[in-house]
Design an enzyme around this catalytic site. Sequence first.
Site, PDB file in Angstrom:
ATOM      1  N   ASP A 205       0.835  -1.191   0.000  1.00  0.00           N
ATOM      2  CA  ASP A 205       0.000   0.000   0.000  1.00  0.00           C
ATOM      3  C   ASP A 205       0.878   1.253   0.000  1.00  0.00           C
ATOM      4  O   ASP A 205       1.872   1.329   0.720  1.00  0.00           O
ATOM      5  CB  ASP A 205      -0.832  -0.062   1.296  1.00  0.00           C
ATOM      6  CG  ASP A 205      -1.962   0.931   1.321  1.00  0.00           C
ATOM      7  OD1 ASP A 205      -2.783   0.896   0.400  1.00  0.00           O
ATOM      8  OD2 ASP A 205      -2.028   1.739   2.270  1.00  0.00           O
ATOM      9  N   GLU A 244       1.768  -0.268  -5.071  1.00  0.00           N
ATOM     10  CA  GLU A 244       0.848   0.813  -5.438  1.00  0.00           C
ATOM     11  C   GLU A 244       1.693   2.079  -5.561  1.00  0.00           C
ATOM     12  O   GLU A 244       2.001   2.728  -4.562  1.00  0.00           O
ATOM     13  CB  GLU A 244      -0.228   0.993  -4.362  1.00  0.00           C
ATOM     14  CG  GLU A 244      -1.266   2.034  -4.777  1.00  0.00           C
ATOM     15  CD  GLU A 244      -2.104   2.606  -3.625  1.00  0.00           C
ATOM     16  OE1 GLU A 244      -3.148   3.196  -3.914  1.00  0.00           O
ATOM     17  OE2 GLU A 244      -1.703   2.484  -2.454  1.00  0.00           O
TER      18      GLU A 244
HETATM   19  C1  GLC Z   1      -4.152   3.064  -0.498  1.00  0.00           C
HETATM   20  C2  GLC Z   1      -5.366   2.180  -0.556  1.00  0.00           C
HETATM   21  C3  GLC Z   1      -6.556   2.942  -0.065  1.00  0.00           C
HETATM   22  C4  GLC Z   1      -6.300   3.402   1.358  1.00  0.00           C
HETATM   23  C5  GLC Z   1      -4.989   4.199   1.446  1.00  0.00           C
HETATM   24  C6  GLC Z   1      -4.574   4.394   2.872  1.00  0.00           C
HETATM   25  O1  GLC Z   1      -4.245   4.128  -1.383  1.00  0.00           O
HETATM   26  O2  GLC Z   1      -5.545   1.670  -1.866  1.00  0.00           O
HETATM   27  O3  GLC Z   1      -7.722   2.174  -0.134  1.00  0.00           O
HETATM   28  O4  GLC Z   1      -7.343   4.206   1.824  1.00  0.00           O
HETATM   29  O5  GLC Z   1      -3.937   3.520   0.801  1.00  0.00           O
HETATM   30  O6  GLC Z   1      -4.151   3.165   3.421  1.00  0.00           O
END
Ligand code: GLC
Length: 556
Positions: A205, A244
């Site tokens: 994440d 991500e």
């Molecule tokens: C990432 C996740 C999202 C979450 C954020 C904070 O962007 O995909 O769903 O709210 O991180 O953890």
Amino acid sequence: MRPTYTSDLWWKNAVIYCLDVETFKDGNGDGIGDFRGLTQEIDYLAGLGVTCLWLMPFYPTPGKDDGYDVTDFYSVDPRLGTLGDFVEFMRTAHDRGLRVIADLVVNHTSDQHPWFLEARSRRESPLRDWYVWSDVPEPDDKSQIVFPDKEDSVWEFDEKTGQYYLHSFYRHQPDLNVANPAVRDEITRVLGFWMELGLSGFRVDAVPFLIENVDPELADPHDFLADLRAFMTRRKGDSVLLGEVNVPYEDLVTYFGDGLGDQVTMCFDFIGMQRAWLSLARGDAGPLASALRERPKPPKDCQWATFLRNHDELTLDKLTEEERQEVFRAFGPEKSMQVFGRGLRRRLPPMLGGDLRWIKMAYSLLFSLPGTPVLFYGEEIGLGENLEAEGRMAVRVPMQWAPEGGFGRGEPERTMPDGAFGPERVNVADQKRDPGSLLRWIQLLIERYRECPELAWGSCTVLDADHPAVLAHRCDADGATVVILHNLSDTAREVGLTLDGLDGCLLTDLLEDGTTRVPDGGRVSLHLGPHGCRWLRASAPDVPPEDASAKSEHSR
Ligand code: GLC
Ligand code: CA
């Protein structure tokens, strides 16, 4: 690129399926999905053909960010089951040949995590330095605020100890201080724990945020990623990190570890995804073709993860303001469909007006793009959204298994879409019986994608298809070629293409019946229906098409 090779680097042409245990299937009738329910549906997932499941956070949580606010990294949210249920699920998934990865959310914890409760109790706390504190709120760059609907700063004042703490996301998600070696050690332990229980890796994440608070004067922030990856490789050589990382292409390569490929194994292609939506909105292949041309080649053994929708807003943050408005106008004109001023809180089928031909073409596009495709649960049946739900929760609706819902014995805690996307119209049971259904189409695309390793492994060339609405590309590997065509418009077209080096070859359509011979000179004319798509395998006249793939001993 034979199967012995692709299986070794399994992630290069995997099919990843993202799901939230909470919304997938309820096994005990309390309206909340759980590991027992998920385990019951393993055969469905294996039958669909996906090769790797990505579990969204299933850890104990106060649930203020749908589980991305964790209070214990070593356990299972009791609403979803026990560690015992988790292990049984893993064992069953492995038995059906499925790998599993899970969300690793260690940029921050919940403010209810015992570490944070301890750290904020007094300035002298031994865990104080596990988070990021400041005497003054550092100047905020407003453009860095991820959730502008709820936050106007990334610093929050803590009354009791009189300092501010950093939270890149919501104020209830204090950032961990990964500059602190003790924190890094603990994160490594978390990885080791779940790998020991069978995970093949993690979807990491918020990667850029995770490494941002390492002081570059003291250490290279990217070393942390390389350290994590090295640790995983020591423990389990074929484990992966899927990052991500929503940053421009030129900045992204450093997350793979530049030329070395020793950091994040796969990165989501956020730019390609956004340009794909712009292309869909315009009925013009141009934006997507430009992304394919600009996208850097990942280092050897690394891969792009391609997707059209995920569990968050469909972010359009990397388009220009004008382009973003274009996509909004086409697919989410009402304010209630938009979120954070940059994205849409809708699922794909309602955006495409429920037009099955268009929807099928969009997924054909996804599966034929070079990379490893990632599906968000329910995409295979055309699950819709519930705009009544708050924010991004609109797309996190319960899976629809049967006309009466079929989520479990009890009423699901979350509301299903209704009308044209309600369970009586969109569900697994009916689509299994219907050869023309989206479910059967996705299954076919997965099968073909796996049979054509050229797509994920080969070199991809965007071809000149003498019509702006048509995206034509070819993927070549080990002397084998597939040629792919997509018509982004709803008007039938004859497309002229020059296929270098394929003179005299047969082109066999892998999705429908039909073959075409490439004349001398390599110039072919091919028909595409409205929103039509074709995957064509090239084979020399004396080689059966099934043997012409790069997976065979003798390709072309
Ligand atoms: C990432 C996740 C999202 C979450 C954020 C904070 O962007 O995909 O769903 O709210 O991180 O953890
Ligand atoms: Ca349950």
